[in-house]
Design a protein around this motif. Structure first.
Motif, PDB file in Angstrom:
ATOM      1  N   THR A 194       0.848  -1.193   0.000  1.00  0.00           N
ATOM      2  CA  THR A 194       0.000   0.000   0.000  1.00  0.00           C
ATOM      3  C   THR A 194       0.882   1.241   0.000  1.00  0.00           C
ATOM      4  O   THR A 194       2.092   1.172   0.257  1.00  0.00           O
ATOM      5  CB  THR A 194      -0.909   0.028   1.232  1.00  0.00           C
ATOM      6  OG1 THR A 194      -0.082   0.161   2.410  1.00  0.00           O
ATOM      7  CG2 THR A 194      -1.730  -1.256   1.337  1.00  0.00           C
ATOM      8  N   ALA A 195       0.251   2.388  -0.258  1.00  0.00           N
ATOM      9  CA  ALA A 195       0.993   3.645  -0.255  1.00  0.00           C
ATOM     10  C   ALA A 195       1.628   3.909   1.101  1.00  0.00           C
ATOM     11  O   ALA A 195       2.783   4.338   1.196  1.00  0.00           O
ATOM     12  CB  ALA A 195       0.061   4.792  -0.641  1.00  0.00           C
ATOM     13  N   GLU A 196       0.875   3.633   2.175  1.00  0.00           N
ATOM     14  CA  GLU A 196       1.388   3.849   3.525  1.00  0.00           C
ATOM     15  C   GLU A 196       2.570   2.944   3.816  1.00  0.00           C
ATOM     16  O   GLU A 196       3.571   3.373   4.418  1.00  0.00           O
ATOM     17  CB  GLU A 196       0.278   3.615   4.559  1.00  0.00           C
ATOM     18  CG  GLU A 196      -0.846   4.638   4.525  1.00  0.00           C
ATOM     19  CD  GLU A 196      -1.813   4.423   3.367  1.00  0.00           C
ATOM     20  OE1 GLU A 196      -1.746   3.341   2.719  1.00  0.00           O
ATOM     21  OE2 GLU A 196      -2.611   5.330   3.093  1.00  0.00           O
ATOM     22  N   GLU A 197       2.491   1.694   3.380  1.00  0.00           N
ATOM     23  CA  GLU A 197       3.591   0.749   3.605  1.00  0.00           C
ATOM     24  C   GLU A 197       4.846   1.181   2.848  1.00  0.00           C
ATOM     25  O   GLU A 197       5.967   1.092   3.376  1.00  0.00           O
ATOM     26  CB  GLU A 197       3.161  -0.655   3.178  1.00  0.00           C
ATOM     27  CG  GLU A 197       2.107  -1.265   4.105  1.00  0.00           C
ATOM     28  CD  GLU A 197       1.425  -2.489   3.502  1.00  0.00           C
ATOM     29  OE1 GLU A 197       0.688  -3.161   4.241  1.00  0.00           O
ATOM     30  OE2 GLU A 197       1.623  -2.752   2.298  1.00  0.00           O
ATOM     31  N   LEU A 198       4.656   1.670   1.638  1.00  0.00           N
ATOM     32  CA  LEU A 198       5.800   2.130   0.855  1.00  0.00           C
ATOM     33  C   LEU A 198       6.474   3.333   1.510  1.00  0.00           C
ATOM     34  O   LEU A 198       7.705   3.434   1.528  1.00  0.00           O
ATOM     35  CB  LEU A 198       5.350   2.492  -0.567  1.00  0.00           C
ATOM     36  CG  LEU A 198       4.900   1.324  -1.453  1.00  0.00           C
ATOM     37  CD1 LEU A 198       4.314   1.846  -2.756  1.00  0.00           C
ATOM     38  CD2 LEU A 198       6.051   0.372  -1.731  1.00  0.00           C
ATOM     39  N   GLN A 199       5.665   4.235   2.036  1.00  0.00           N
ATOM     40  CA  GLN A 199       6.229   5.401   2.723  1.00  0.00           C
ATOM     41  C   GLN A 199       7.050   4.968   3.934  1.00  0.00           C
ATOM     42  O   GLN A 199       8.135   5.507   4.197  1.00  0.00           O
ATOM     43  CB  GLN A 199       5.092   6.343   3.167  1.00  0.00           C
ATOM     44  CG  GLN A 199       4.386   7.065   2.040  1.00  0.00           C
ATOM     45  CD  GLN A 199       5.194   8.206   1.453  1.00  0.00           C
ATOM     46  OE1 GLN A 199       6.328   8.465   1.865  1.00  0.00           O
ATOM     47  NE2 GLN A 199       4.620   8.890   0.474  1.00  0.00           N
ATOM     48  N   THR A 200       6.550   3.976   4.676  1.00  0.00           N
ATOM     49  CA  THR A 200       7.273   3.495   5.857  1.00  0.00           C
ATOM     50  C   THR A 200       8.580   2.833   5.458  1.00  0.00           C
ATOM     51  O   THR A 200       9.628   3.055   6.085  1.00  0.00           O
ATOM     52  CB  THR A 200       6.395   2.495   6.639  1.00  0.00           C
ATOM     53  OG1 THR A 200       5.179   3.140   7.032  1.00  0.00           O
ATOM     54  CG2 THR A 200       7.119   1.971   7.871  1.00  0.00           C
ATOM     55  N   ILE A 201       8.542   2.015   4.400  1.00  0.00           N
ATOM     56  CA  ILE A 201       9.765   1.355   3.928  1.00  0.00           C
ATOM     57  C   ILE A 201      10.773   2.400   3.460  1.00  0.00           C
ATOM     58  O   ILE A 201      11.966   2.333   3.792  1.00  0.00           O
ATOM     59  CB  ILE A 201       9.441   0.366   2.788  1.00  0.00           C
ATOM     60  CG1 ILE A 201       8.570  -0.782   3.317  1.00  0.00           C
ATOM     61  CG2 ILE A 201      10.721  -0.199   2.171  1.00  0.00           C
ATOM     62  CD1 ILE A 201       8.022  -1.690   2.234  1.00  0.00           C
ATOM     63  N   TYR A 202      10.294   3.374   2.715  1.00  0.00           N
ATOM     64  CA  TYR A 202      11.169   4.458   2.215  1.00  0.00           C
ATOM     65  C   TYR A 202      11.851   5.178   3.378  1.00  0.00           C
ATOM     66  O   TYR A 202      13.067   5.412   3.356  1.00  0.00           O
ATOM     67  CB  TYR A 202      10.332   5.429   1.395  1.00  0.00           C
ATOM     68  CG  TYR A 202      11.066   6.660   0.931  1.00  0.00           C
ATOM     69  CD1 TYR A 202      11.853   6.625  -0.214  1.00  0.00           C
ATOM     70  CD2 TYR A 202      10.974   7.861   1.640  1.00  0.00           C
ATOM     71  CE1 TYR A 202      12.530   7.755  -0.650  1.00  0.00           C
ATOM     72  CE2 TYR A 202      11.651   8.995   1.223  1.00  0.00           C
ATOM     73  CZ  TYR A 202      12.425   8.938   0.078  1.00  0.00           C
ATOM     74  OH  TYR A 202      13.111  10.054  -0.344  1.00  0.00           O
ATOM     75  N   ALA A 203      11.067   5.493   4.412  1.00  0.00           N
ATOM     76  CA  ALA A 203      11.607   6.255   5.544  1.00  0.00           C
ATOM     77  C   ALA A 203      12.633   5.465   6.342  1.00  0.00           C
ATOM     78  O   ALA A 203      13.501   6.049   7.004  1.00  0.00           O
ATOM     79  CB  ALA A 203      10.462   6.690   6.458  1.00  0.00           C
ATOM     80  N   ASN A 204      12.568   4.140   6.273  1.00  0.00           N
ATOM     81  CA  ASN A 204      13.452   3.307   7.084  1.00  0.00           C
ATOM     82  C   ASN A 204      14.620   2.712   6.313  1.00  0.00           C
ATOM     83  O   ASN A 204      15.338   1.855   6.823  1.00  0.00           O
ATOM     84  CB  ASN A 204      12.649   2.186   7.740  1.00  0.00           C
ATOM     85  CG  ASN A 204      11.824   2.678   8.911  1.00  0.00           C
ATOM     86  OD1 ASN A 204      12.334   2.813  10.028  1.00  0.00           O
ATOM     87  ND2 ASN A 204      10.549   2.973   8.664  1.00  0.00           N
TER      88      ASN A 204
END
Length: 409
Positions: A194-204
């Motif tokens: 999901t978009a939210e999951e991708l943002q979290t992966i990107y941030a980490n």
């Protein structure tokens, strides 16, 4: 010079001798370098004609005899000899369009050929292998080590017999059955991110590799293509990114997986800004995605970064390759057609695109349609839970918009 049977004519302009006779209305000729050979051949032909007249053996023309001899030779040709001598040399190294295969594809071809060499009919005559033989061979999955190798080896066998039929080596192919089915891989059944999951992966992920998340999820790039991108592949004026290389496990550049993978992708504005930043102070031949010290990163090392970050998003099931499915799913959601999906996915065969497209436009889309029909025909009184969920979603959306507004200020 005339003879009792036929004639031998010296052709001075060519320095040859043509032997000639007529039988059953056919004019039979053959050219030789010397007269003795021509007369010897005529004597042999006369014996055949006399045997036919006496009812001993039936006469056939030299052309028919040559064809029959070739057929006998073909019947004696072993399957293994035909494969290794006539088929494998080209198939192991070149695609159907004549281009040389990538090293990974060559390795897979050698693997499938190895499976075929273990078939019980490997040393059978080419013309004696039956459909029943092939069915018996396919029935034992242990022969191949899995469903996918079995299907690929079957396709190899089918291609061998297609060539044999085209060349007249066999009258017809014994490969009349459909290719064995291959169950969907576990990876193919992993839900897209999901978009939210991708943002979290990107941030980490580390700052030098995090852009790879969007290169995979937005531009549909494979991990080998991501680590091979160079600054010179990015054109900030046209906002396009050239995809012309992939990488092996050691990070060495190689050709893309398929010819269709070699392309230029349009880059949307936000991702374009991230690429601009990743290219700052770099030379044209430097890589866009790198290790922390700026050195070239291998696919496995980048995969380690991704795998560590995905746990933060509570998606331990994700693979970097799942980002391609994520990209296709998002494309279908924006209204992409099957043709668009095939072009965007850069798939070598339509079947892969169709499968991806159907998956992306499948169950959830059908549920949306069903719900919409129900609302239209039956009307819908929202429950307390549905209202609370919708309110919460609206609050989250409002908070996100306020954050964006603050950022602009």
């Amino acid at each position: 010079m005339g003879t009792k049977f036929g004639s031998v004519i010296h052709r001075a302009d060519r320095g040859t001798f043509r032997a000639k006779y007529t039988y059953h209305g056919e004019v039979i000729t053959k050219t030789f370098k010397d007269r003795l050979s021509a007369e010897a051949w005529l004597n042999g032909e006369r014996s055949r004609v006399e045997a036919d007249k006496a009812g001993i053996t039936k006469w056939t023309s030299p052309t028919d005899r040559k064809r029959q001899e070739a057929a006998v030779k073909r019947r004696r040709t072993l399957f293994c000899d035909y494969v290794m001598d006539e088929f494998a040399p080209t198939w192991l190294n070149y695609a159907t369009d004549g281009s040389e295969l990538a090293s990974g594809s060559k390795r897979k071809h050698r693997e499938y050929l190895q499976h075929l060499t273990h078939s019980f009919f490997w040393k059978y005559p080419l013309t004696s292998i039956t459909t029943e033989d092939i069915n018996r061979w396919l029935a034992d999955l242990d022969n191949f080590g899995g469903a996918t190798p079995r299907k690929k080896t079957f396709q190899l066998l089918k291609a061998v017999y297609s060539k044999a039929v085209a060349e007249g080596a066999v009258a017809k192919s014994p490969v009349t059955m459909k290719a064995p089915a291959v169950p969907k891989s576990r990876q193919a059944q992993i839900p897209p991110a999901t978009a939210e999951e991708l943002q979290t992966i990107y941030a980490n992920m580390p700052s030098t590799t995090r852009i790879s998340v969007w290169l995979g999820a937005i531009l549909d790039l494979r991990i080998g293509e991501v680590v091979s991108l160079q600054v010179q592949d990015w054109n900030p004026k046209t906002q396009t990114l050239r995809v012309c290389h992939s990488a092996d496990v050691n990070g060495q550049l190689k050709s893309t997986k398929t010819a269709t993978s070699n392309t230029t992708q349009p880059v949307p504005p936000q991702l374009g800004k991230l690429i601009d930043k990743a290219c700052e102070d770099k030379r044209p031949t430097d890589f866009i995605v790198t290790c922390a010290d700026g050195t070239h990163i291998t696919p496995n090392r980048l995969r380690d970064h991704f795998n560590e970050a995905k746990t933060k998003a509570r998606r331990p099931d994700l693979h970097f390759h799942t980002l391609r499915a994520t990209s296709i799913t998002a494309a279908v959601a924006t209204g992409a057609s099957l043709k668009d999906t095939m072009q965007w996915g850069r798939h070598a065969d339509a079947a892969t695109s169709i499968e991806r497209y159907q998956r992306a436009s499948g169950t959830e889309r059908m549920r949306e349609i069903a719900n919409g029909i129900e609302d239209t025909l039956m009307g819908h009184e929202p429950t307390r839970e549905e209202l609370e969920a919708e309110i919460q979603k609206t609050k989250e959306r409002l908070a996100d918009l306020e954050r964006q507004l603050d950022a602009l200020k």
